[in-house]
Each structure stands twice: as structure tokens, then as C-alpha cells.
Motif scaffolding. Structure first.
Motif, mmCIF file in Angstrom:
data_model
loop_
_atom_site.group_PDB
_atom_site.id
_atom_site.type_symbol
_atom_site.label_atom_id
_atom_site.label_comp_id
_atom_site.label_asym_id
_atom_site.label_seq_id
_atom_site.Cartn_x
_atom_site.Cartn_y
_atom_site.Cartn_z
ATOM 1 N N ALA A 192 0.909 -1.083 -0.151
ATOM 2 C CA ALA A 192 0.045 -0.067 0.107
ATOM 3 C C ALA A 192 0.806 1.097 0.060
ATOM 4 O O ALA A 192 0.475 2.128 -0.734
ATOM 5 C CB ALA A 192 -0.985 0.013 1.313
ATOM 6 N N MET A 193 1.995 1.330 0.824
ATOM 7 C CA MET A 193 2.982 2.537 0.806
ATOM 8 C C MET A 193 3.499 2.615 -0.481
ATOM 9 O O MET A 193 3.642 3.667 -0.947
ATOM 10 C CB MET A 193 3.846 2.321 2.149
ATOM 11 N N ILE A 194 4.038 1.483 -1.297
ATOM 12 C CA ILE A 194 4.651 1.774 -2.274
ATOM 13 C C ILE A 194 3.647 2.085 -3.559
ATOM 14 O O ILE A 194 3.899 3.013 -4.158
ATOM 15 C CB ILE A 194 5.140 0.327 -2.962
ATOM 16 N N GLU A 195 2.467 1.498 -3.610
ATOM 17 C CA GLU A 195 1.585 1.918 -4.553
ATOM 18 C C GLU A 195 0.957 3.203 -4.293
ATOM 19 O O GLU A 195 0.766 4.196 -5.352
ATOM 20 C CB GLU A 195 0.537 0.822 -4.601
ATOM 21 N N GLY A 196 0.838 3.947 -3.049
ATOM 22 C CA GLY A 196 0.283 5.258 -2.823
ATOM 23 C C GLY A 196 1.399 5.906 -3.103
ATOM 24 O O GLY A 196 1.036 7.350 -3.572
#
Length: 194
Positions: free
Chosen positions: A161-165
Motif C-alpha cells: 500500500a505504501m509503495i502503490e500510494g
């Protein structure tokens, strides 16, 4: 690989960057014929329709993404270093990363309410990516690199989620610094697993 398989692969390789940049709805038959130099009849002689090309293009783009990630992670020996390598890939995207950014993010955003087959491909990609990270975390717990009781699945979902966000905000603003600014926080989560 026979001639028909080579032609299909050629079409996929030439159209994959277009689908990743323009999306399914934005990619036209003209885009595909211009990219391949083939006629509409030649493209659809090898694929049943645009959807089938788009599905193959997503698989191609996702494979390129995962190849870049695995290449970085496989160079590392410990679980902690493998996860830090994952952050490193997204901090400094390698040259062979697909044009247009992360195909998982691009496809998930476009297909969530509009294209069930592409949505399912993206969901499969997410599940596979999550599973590979969970495997690394569980190996780290087994090797006592990470503390017992770490929730591997929750951690994997958080990292993704952090990477994609971070990618989404960088694409939205046209500023890669936003993506790079999130990666130290990702690294801190990884280091805190110990």
C-alpha cells in the motif's frame, strides 16, 4: 516458438507500453496498428479482440515489473536485506521498469469498476506479490531476523500500500520526489520488524 507465437509476442511487446500509459479505454486500434506496423486484420488475426491484447499486455508489463523486483531481491541474502532491496527498486526505478509506471496501480485504478477481467488480473498480481513478501517475512521470522509474532500478511499489505500510494502521488503530481520520500518510512517499517 513458432511464427504465430512470435507474432503474438511481438504485438504484446509493442502494445504493452501503450496500454500501461493510456489504459484499456484510451488505447485505440490505431494505436495498436501504428505501434506494431501491422494491419487491424493482422492484430485481430492473432488475438480475438482488444480485451485479449490488453490482458496479455498487462501480464507482460507485470512480468517486467516483477523481474526487476526479483532481480534486486535475489541479490540479497537475508530477509531484511531482500525487503530493503524492494524499497530500493521503488526509490530508484530501474531503466527496464515498464513505461507508464506500475501496471498494477494503472490497471487497478482503471479496471475496478469498468473491466472485470482486467480487474481480476490485477487482483491476481496483487495476491501473488503479497504472497511473495509474506514468504520473505516468514523466512525472516524463522531465521530470527524478525521478531516472533510479526503479522506477515498485514506487513506485506502495508508495504504494498505504501509503495502503490507513493507511486500514485508521484504520478498525480508529476514529482518523483514524493515516491522517493515515502521509501525511508517503508525502510523503517522493515527495520522495526527485528
Amino acid at each position: 516458438m513458432n511464427k504465430a507465437e512470435r507474432t503474438r509476442q511481438f504485438i504484446v511487446e509493442k502494445t504493452a507500453p501503450i496500454f500501461n500509459v493510456k489504459g484499456y479505454a484510451g488505447t485505440s486500434v490505431t494505436d495498436m496498428t501504428e505501434a506494431t506496423g501491422l494491419t487491424k486484420g493482422s492484430v485481430y488475426g492473432n488475438f480475438a479482440n482488444k480485451e485479449e491484447v490488453a490482458l496479455a499486455a498487462f501480464e507482460h508489463n507485470w512480468q517486467r515489473t516483477q523481474t526487476a523486483v526479483r532481480a534486486a531481491m535475489d541479490k540479497r541474502r537475508t530477509s531484511k536485506d531482500k525487503l530493503l532491496a524492494l524499497a530500493g527498486v521503488y526509490e530508484n526505478l530501474p531503466a527496464d521498469f515498464p513505461e507508464g509506471g506500475c501496471p498494477l496501480l494503472n490497471t487497478a485504478v482503471e479496471a475496478d469498476d469498468t473491466h472485470p477481467a482486467l480487474r481480476e488480473k490485477a487482483a491476481d498480481a496483487f495476491r501473488s506479490w503479497k504472497k511473495s513478501i509474506v514468504t520473505v517475512i516468514e523466512a525472516g521470522v524463522a531465521d530470527r531476523e524478525f521478531r516472533a509474532g510479526v503479522d506477515a500478511e498485514q506487513t506485506a499489505v502495508t508495504l504494498i500500500a505504501m509503495i502503490e500510494g507513493a507511486i500514485m502521488i508521484s504520478r498525480l503530481t508529476g514529482n518523483g520526489r514524493h515516491r522517493r520520500a515515502v521509501m525511508p518510512a517503508l525502510e523503517k517499517i522493515i527495520l522495526d520488524l527485528a
